[in-house]
Design a protein around this motif. Structure first.
Motif: not given
Length: 623
Positions: A290-291, A608-610, A387-388, A365-366
């Motif tokens: 995640i970035g 939740a983000i993960a 991807p997102l 995810l960014v």
């Protein structure tokens, strides 16, 4: 007459000042600068014009890297005693050190031709460069080179000081002045940015005018910001950064929300509409990656909230990367430290290159926490095939239509049936887990806290403060010092508040918890730029009155504090009066706020983000 007196006093071998100067010189030679300064200042009280003391003071300034001050002291001495070769030679050395070839030659010739003063020569620090050595090593703009080196090391305060001295010596050198402005803005020193490089206003330089417009908005000067941004965009209507800064700051000087939204949409359509890359996704590894794009929040209160979430990711399943300005060790990034496994400095990277970097880092995810604070990030996201792509909490209020696949929101914000708004639940981004106990009631009145920045001190916020003071007898308004103590800011604030200033204090505190421990209730005005303030207060168990709608109000309602979420200022005044008049109501508000803390856990929002990232179609190959 004065120069004769000065030269005579130099020649005199005895006297209290001569003894003090000799001892101060010994201290300075040993590197005991503070002790030398104390002795010099004591001597100046008795003999303020003594040339030996002033001569030594120039070397103290040199040792403390205040070359402008050192040169001014030596220039004054040289003008008073034009036949003194010691003054001329020391001044020539300093001129060479700052890269002033013409002046260095002039004073160097004088220093060579004129007789030296043995008493003064004995005071020169042994490590002060000889003129010949300094002249042989002279180069163009050495202070700029020093500043750049310090900036690369993340020592932004020292870098800004070097740039500042260069700008004072060479005010027509525009690029260092612009770099100084950027550094001051990154370091949260907006008032200094306005004061230090105010000369840029007179030039038709769009970048300089835009930077000053940003600085003006940051210190609450909406009128000045509007004029500067208009001038900048007129000069450079095709510059994404210049136009983006004007669009972002328009919330402070453009009252028409529709016009602001149309300006944002126009910027996005022109600069951040792709085309999106068709490069395939990089393969997924053993852990989610995640970035966080955080370049625009460095030095801001929001940085700590974002980092608090980043720190809470489960490192056995998630790898976290940060993309910001400067090294993570830089002064401006202090609030972001500890949140990222890897960090990339993107301060000198164009949007297309940034897009390729994001793709190459194989991110699942960014999350963009910056929006128009760092427009290059928006442009890069419109180009990169990822991807997102998600916008941080609160950003939908400011850059609706941005190139995100999802918006991170909380319960109560997402429109019905809108799958692009991903609710993170009734969570909080900076919970302490340790509620602050209520203050003992005092007879001096209700203590109301405002956790806002100078830019959020809009005319509407000023009006709210004045109305609170007028309506609530004995009230104390306490404002957390997000730069309010800077002279140019506090002077404007006092003038705007008028009589209400007598019951308003700017509070310096090492951390937000220490500030919140001093208040009975926190008020979040409609001008609040992000939901950080409400999340911070509720996370510490402090009653929080939120005015208006949006993410901040939703956080309060989700916490069970709907009674403290009101539609407008009139309703807020009514609630505040009720809390001030009835201690039972205030105690009830505290009880509700204290119980709400248990519902908040920074790990929930990270989880939740993960989970959101994990739902993206998996990439079966491994990195």
């Amino acid at each position: 007459m004065r120069s004769l007196r000065s030269e005579a006093s130099v020649a005199a071998p005895g006297g209290r000042s001569a003894e003090s100067a000799a001892e101060a010189a010994r201290l300075l030679a040993r590197g005991e600068v503070l002790e030398a300064v104390e002795l010099i200042e004591a001597a100046r009280q008795h003999d303020p014009h003594n040339p030996r003391i002033r001569f030594l003071l120039a070397f103290v300034a040199w040792r403390m890297f205040d070359l402008v001050r050192a040169m001014q002291l030596l220039t004054d001495l040289a003008e008073e005693a034009p036949s003194n070769g010691t003054y001329a030679e020391a001044l020539a050395t300093l001129k060479a050190l700052v890269g002033d070839l013409t002046e260095a030659l002039f004073y160097g010739k004088l220093g060579t031709a004129l007789p030296k003063d043995p008493a003064l020569q004995a005071l020169v620090p042994p490590d002060f460069p000889a003129f010949g050595d300094a002249f042989l090593g002279i180069n163009e703009r050495p202070l700029v080179a020093v500043a750049a080196g310090l900036e690369n090391q993340g020592r932004l305060r020292e870098a800004a000081r070097a740039f500042e001295q260069h700008v004072r010596l060479f005010p027509d050198d525009r690029i260092p002045a612009e770099r100084l402005t950027r550094l001051l803005l990154m370091s949260g020193r907006e008032a200094e940015a306005v004061q230090q490089v105010g000369a840029l206003v007179g030039a038709k330089d769009a970048v300089a005018l835009s930077l000053l417009g940003r600085a003006s908005a940051a210190i609450g000067d909406a009128e000045g910001a509007a004029a500067l941004h208009e001038a900048a965009t007129t000069l450079a209507p095709g510059d994404a950064a210049v136009v983006g800064a004007a669009v972002r700051d328009a919330r402070w000087f453009e009252p028409d929300a529709d016009r602001r939204n149309k300006a944002t949409e126009a910027w996005l359509a022109r600069f951040a509409a792709g085309p999106r890359s068709s490069r395939p996704f990089a393969p997924r590894g053993d852990r989610l990656r995640i970035g966080y794009l955080v370049a625009g929040i460095a030095g801001s209160p929001l940085a700590a909230s974002v980092a608090a979430v980043a720190r809470q990711h489960d490192r056995t399943a998630v790898e976290v990367r940060g993309y910001g300005f400067g090294e993570l060790a830089a002064d401006s990034n202090i609030g972001l430290r500890g949140g990222f496994d890897e960090w990339r400095d993107v301060s000198r990277i164009d949007p297309r290159t940034l897009a390729r970097i994001l793709e190459g880092d194989a991110l699942d995810l960014v999350i963009d926490a910056s929006g128009l604070r760092a427009p290059d990030g928006l442009i890069a996201l419109s180009l990169a095939n990822l991807p997102l792509r998600c916008g941080w909490l609160g950003l939908p209020d400011m850059v609706a239509g941005a190139p995100y696949d999802r918006w991170l929101t909380c319960d109560g914000v997402a429109p019905a049936g809108d799958a692009t708004h991903i609710s993170l639940g009734p969570t909080h981004v900076a919970a302490s887990g340790k509620p602050i106990p209520r203050l003992d009631p005092v007879g001096s009145g209700l203590r109301i806290g405002f956790d806002i920045t100078p830019r959020e001190m809009t005319p509407a916020t000023i009006d709210l403060l004045r109305r609170i003071v007028a309506a609530v007898p004995g009230v104390q308004v306490m404002i957390f010092d997000h730069g309010f103590s800077q002279p140019i800011v506090v002077d404007r604030l006092i003038a705007q508040l008028g009589d209400a200033a007598a019951q308003t204090d700017v509070v310096k505190a090492a951390e937000m918890r220490a500030f919140l421990a001093q208040v009975d209730v926190v008020v979040v005005p409609p001008a609040a730029e992000t939901p950080r303030a409400v999340a911070e207060a509720i996370g510490h168990g402090v009653p929080t009155l939120v005015i208006g709608q949006g993410t901040s109000a939703a956080i309060a309602c989700n916490a069970g504090l709907a009674g403290l979420a009101v539609a407008d200022e009139a309703a807020a005044i009514k609630v505040i009066c009720g809390l001030a008049e009835d201690d039972a109501k205030l105690a009830e508000a505290w009880a509700a706020a204290q119980s709400a803390v248990a519902a908040f856990d920074g790990r929930r929002i990270a989880a939740a983000i993960a989970e959101l990232a994990a739902r993206v179609e998996p990439r079966h190959a491994t990195r």
